[in-house]
Design a protein around this motif. Structure first.
Motif, mmCIF file in Angstrom:
data_model
loop_
_atom_site.group_PDB
_atom_site.id
_atom_site.type_symbol
_atom_site.label_atom_id
_atom_site.label_comp_id
_atom_site.label_asym_id
_atom_site.label_seq_id
_atom_site.Cartn_x
_atom_site.Cartn_y
_atom_site.Cartn_z
ATOM 1 N N ILE A 1 0.850 -1.206 0.000
ATOM 2 C CA ILE A 1 0.000 0.000 0.000
ATOM 3 C C ILE A 1 0.885 1.256 0.000
ATOM 4 N N ILE A 2 1.955 1.220 0.801
ATOM 5 C CA ILE A 2 2.883 2.368 0.824
ATOM 6 C C ILE A 2 3.485 2.564 -0.578
ATOM 7 N N GLY A 3 3.758 1.435 -1.260
ATOM 8 C CA GLY A 3 4.274 1.512 -2.642
ATOM 9 C C GLY A 3 3.276 2.197 -3.564
ATOM 10 N N ALA A 4 1.981 1.920 -3.365
ATOM 11 C CA ALA A 4 0.960 2.559 -4.208
ATOM 12 C C ALA A 4 0.848 4.047 -3.879
ATOM 13 N N LEU A 5 1.253 4.425 -2.663
ATOM 14 C CA LEU A 5 1.161 5.834 -2.258
ATOM 15 C C LEU A 5 2.363 6.645 -2.728
ATOM 16 N N CYS A 6 3.560 6.019 -2.654
ATOM 17 C CA CYS A 6 4.751 6.819 -2.983
ATOM 18 C C CYS A 6 5.898 5.968 -3.533
ATOM 19 N N GLY A 7 5.582 4.806 -4.102
ATOM 20 C CA GLY A 7 6.642 3.936 -4.605
ATOM 21 C C GLY A 7 7.021 4.255 -6.042
ATOM 22 N N GLU B 1 -8.204 -2.713 -8.964
ATOM 23 C CA GLU B 1 -9.481 -2.021 -9.226
ATOM 24 C C GLU B 1 -9.313 -0.495 -9.194
ATOM 25 N N ILE B 2 -8.489 0.017 -8.251
ATOM 26 C CA ILE B 2 -8.353 1.481 -8.197
ATOM 27 C C ILE B 2 -7.364 1.992 -9.239
ATOM 28 N N LYS C 1 -3.400 8.949 -10.747
ATOM 29 C CA LYS C 1 -4.823 9.093 -10.433
ATOM 30 C C LYS C 1 -5.390 7.745 -10.022
ATOM 31 N N TYR C 2 -6.164 7.707 -8.943
ATOM 32 C CA TYR C 2 -6.790 6.454 -8.510
ATOM 33 C C TYR C 2 -8.305 6.570 -8.514
ATOM 34 N N LYS C 3 -8.957 5.449 -8.895
ATOM 35 C CA LYS C 3 -10.428 5.416 -8.850
ATOM 36 C C LYS C 3 -10.878 5.072 -7.434
ATOM 37 N N GLN D 1 -6.629 9.322 -1.253
ATOM 38 C CA GLN D 1 -5.995 9.793 -2.496
ATOM 39 C C GLN D 1 -6.791 9.396 -3.743
ATOM 40 N N CYS D 2 -7.925 8.681 -3.553
ATOM 41 C CA CYS D 2 -8.734 8.277 -4.715
ATOM 42 C C CYS D 2 -9.664 9.423 -5.125
#
Ligand code: UD1
Length: 417
Positions: A240-246, A268-269, A287-289, A315-316
Motif C-alpha cells: 500500500i505504501i508503494g501505491a502511495l509513494c513507490g 481495481e483502483i 490518479k486512482y479510482k 488519495q482516490c
C-alpha cells in the motif's frame, strides 16, 4: 517514550524484505511447548510480541536460544506455572498458552490476555471449545483456571470463524483421546502454518485452511524444524505504501496468493503492479479510482489491512467506503487523518472518504498496531513532518520498520523523548 518523526514527500524505491508472520510466530512459540524435545523455528520476526512470549517461556522454565532469525525452544525442564497478569496482558496471543498448557498438562492457570483495544475481544469461543473437550473452567476476576481429568476429542462448531479460537482448540486437541472436528474453523494461512508445525511434531491434523479441521489425538509430540510463513499484513502494508509513494518498490519474500483480496482492490483502483512468484513491484499512479471495501475473514479483505488501505482512499478521486465487520473499534486513526487534512466521516461501522485530499504533517498518536502503521503511511505522503507517539504499538508488529523504510529512501527517525 519512543516517537517516530517522518518527513513526507520522498519517492520510495529499492527492495523491502518481508519478515516472518507475526500472527503465525505468536502461535508457533507457545505451540512449541507441546513437544517433548527441542524444536527449531526459523524466520521468527524480531518484534516485541515475540520477545514477550519468550519471557513467558522462560517463566515456565523453557530454555530458548535465538540465533539470527531462528529460535530453538527446549521444554524438557519445563514446569506448569501460573502465568501472571504481568505476562498475559502484554499481548493478545498470550492466550495460546491456555490451549498449549491444557493440551500438555491438562491444566492451565493464566490471566486474561492484553493486546490492541480494537474491540471487546472476548475469548468465550476458546473456552467453549476447551469445555467441549472435557475441561472445567473457573474464572476469578481476570484469572482463568482451565483443568481437565482427561481431554476427549469431539465435534466443535465455532459460532464465529475465530482465528484465535481455531488455533487454541487445535493446541488443546492434538493430545486429546480420539477425534476432534472443528467446524466453521477460520481459514487464515497462519492456521495452516500452525497445523503444519504440529504435524511436523507428530500430530494428525487434516483440513487446515478449510472450514473443517479434523484432529486425531496422539500421545506424544516430538521436536522438529519449522519455518514461519512471510507476514502477509506487513507485506500488504508496504505494498500500500508503494501505491502511495513507490517507484518500482519491490516487496520481496512474500506469498502473493495470501494477498489476493488486496491485489484485486489495488488493481481495481488502478495501481501499477508487477506480481512475481515471491514478490510484488509497485509504483504510484497519478490518479486512482474510488472503491468500497468490506472486511471479512480470509480469503476476504483482511481487517488488519483496512487501516493502511484507508490512506490510499484519501488519495482516490471521489467517494470510497470501508465497512469494518470484525472489530467494533477499528477507526481510531480516522480523527488523526482528518487533522492531517483528510475528508472522512464515520457512521456506525462504515467510514466514508472523499478524495483526493492533500495531507499535512501533524502530531498524531498510534492508538493500536495497524492504526500506527496507517499513520506511518499517511506521514510518508504528507507535506512537512509528522510526529507519531505511542510507537510501542507499531514495534509490536513491524520488524525494523525504521530501517526498512530508510533503506528505500524514506525520511524517518525514531527517538526517545
Ligand atoms: C486475529 C489476529 C488479528 C486479526 C484477527 C481477525 C492474531 C494474534 N491476531 O485476532 O490480527 O485482526 O485475527 O483476522 O492472530 N470472537 C468472539 N469470541 C471469541 C473469539 C473471537 O466473539 O472467543 C470474535 C471477536 O470479537 C471478533 C471476531 O470473533 O469480532 C474475530 O476474532 P478472532 O478471529 O478471534 O481474532 P483474534 O484471533 O483475536
Amino acid at each position: 517514550m519512543k516517537i517516530l518523526e517522518i518527513t513526507g514527500g520522498q519517492k520510495l524505491s529499492g527492495t523491502i524484505r518481508i519478515s516472518g508472520a507475526k500472527n503465525s510466530a505468536v502461535a508457533l512459540i507457545p505451540a512449541a511447548i507441546l513437544a517433548d524435545t527441542e524444536t527449531t523455528i526459523c524466520n521468527i520476526p524480531e518484534i516485541t510480541d515475540t520477545d514477550n512470549l519468550c519471557s513467558i517461556l522462560s517463566h515456565l522454565g523453557v530454555s530458548t536460544k535465538r540465533a539470527s532469525e531462528s529460535i530453538i525452544i527446549d521444554s524438557s525442564n519445563m514446569k506448569n506455572e501460573e502465568i501472571g497478569e504481568e505476562f498475559s496482558k502484554k499481548l493478545r496471543a498470550s492466550y495460546y498458552f491456555m490451549g498449549a498448557l491444557l493440551g500438555k498438562y491438562k491444566k492451565a492457570v493464566m490471566y486474561f490476555p492484553g493486546g490492541c483495544s480494537i474491540g471487546a475481544r472476548p475469548i468465550d469461543l476458546h473456552l467453549k471449545g476447551f469445555e467441549a473437550l472435557g475441561a472445567k473452567i473457573k474464572i476469578d476476576a481476570n484469572k482463568y483456571t482451565v483443568e481437565a481429568e482427561k481431554l476427549v476429542g469431539c465435534p466443535i462448531y465455532l459460532d464465529i470463524a475465530s482465528v484465535g479460537a481455531t488455533i487454541n482448540i487445535m493446541l488443546a486437541a492434538v493430545k486429546a483421546e480420539g477425534k476432534t472436528t472443528i467446524d466453521n474453523a477460520a481459514k487464515e494461512p497462519e492456521i495452516v502454518n500452525v497445523a503444519t508445525f504440529l504435524n511436523n511434531m507428530g500430530a494428525h491434523i487434516t483440513g487446515a485452511g478449510t472450514s473443517t479441521i479434523k484432529i486425531e489425538g496422539v500421545t506424544h509430540l516430538h521436536g522438529c524444524f519449522h519455518e514461519v510463513i512471510p507476514d502477509r499484513i506487513e507485506a500488504g502494508t508496504y505494498t500500500i505504501i508503494g501505491a502511495l509513494c513507490g517507484e518500482n518498490l519491490k516487496i520481496d519474500n512474500i506469498i502473493p496468493e495470501h494477498l489476493e483480496s488486496l491485489i484485486s482492490k489495488l488493481q481495481e483502483i488502478g495501481t501499477k503492479l508487477e506480481i512475481g512468484s515471491d514478490y510484488i513491484k509497485i509504483s504510484k499512479n497519478e490518479k486512482y479510482k474510488p472503491t468500497n471495501i468490506k472486511t471479512a475473514t480470509y480469503p476476504g479483505f483482511p481487517t488488519d489491512l483496512q487501516q493502511p488501505f484507508s490512506i490510499l482512499l484519501t488519495q482516490c478521486n471521489g467517494k470510497s467506503k470501508i465497512e469494518e465487520t470484525i472489530w467494533e473499534n477499528r477507526f481510531m486513526h480516522i480523527p488523526y487523518l482528518c487533522q492531517m487534512g483528510a475528508d472522512i466521516t464515520v457512521k456506525n461501522q462504515t467510514a466514508t472518504f472523499i478524495g483526493p485530499t492533500k495531507l499535512k504533517g501533524k502530531e498524531v498518536v498510534a492508538t493500536d498496531l495497524r492504526a500506527g502503521a496507517s499513520l506511518v503511511a499517511a506521514s510518508l505522503i504528507a507535506e512537512g513532518t509528522t510526529m507519531i507517539t505511542n510507537v510501542e504499538h507499531i514495534l509490536r508488529g513491524y520488524e525494523n520498520i525504521v530501517e526498512k523504510l530508510t533503506k528505500v529512501g524514506a525520511k524517518i527517525k525514531s527517538r526517545e523523548i
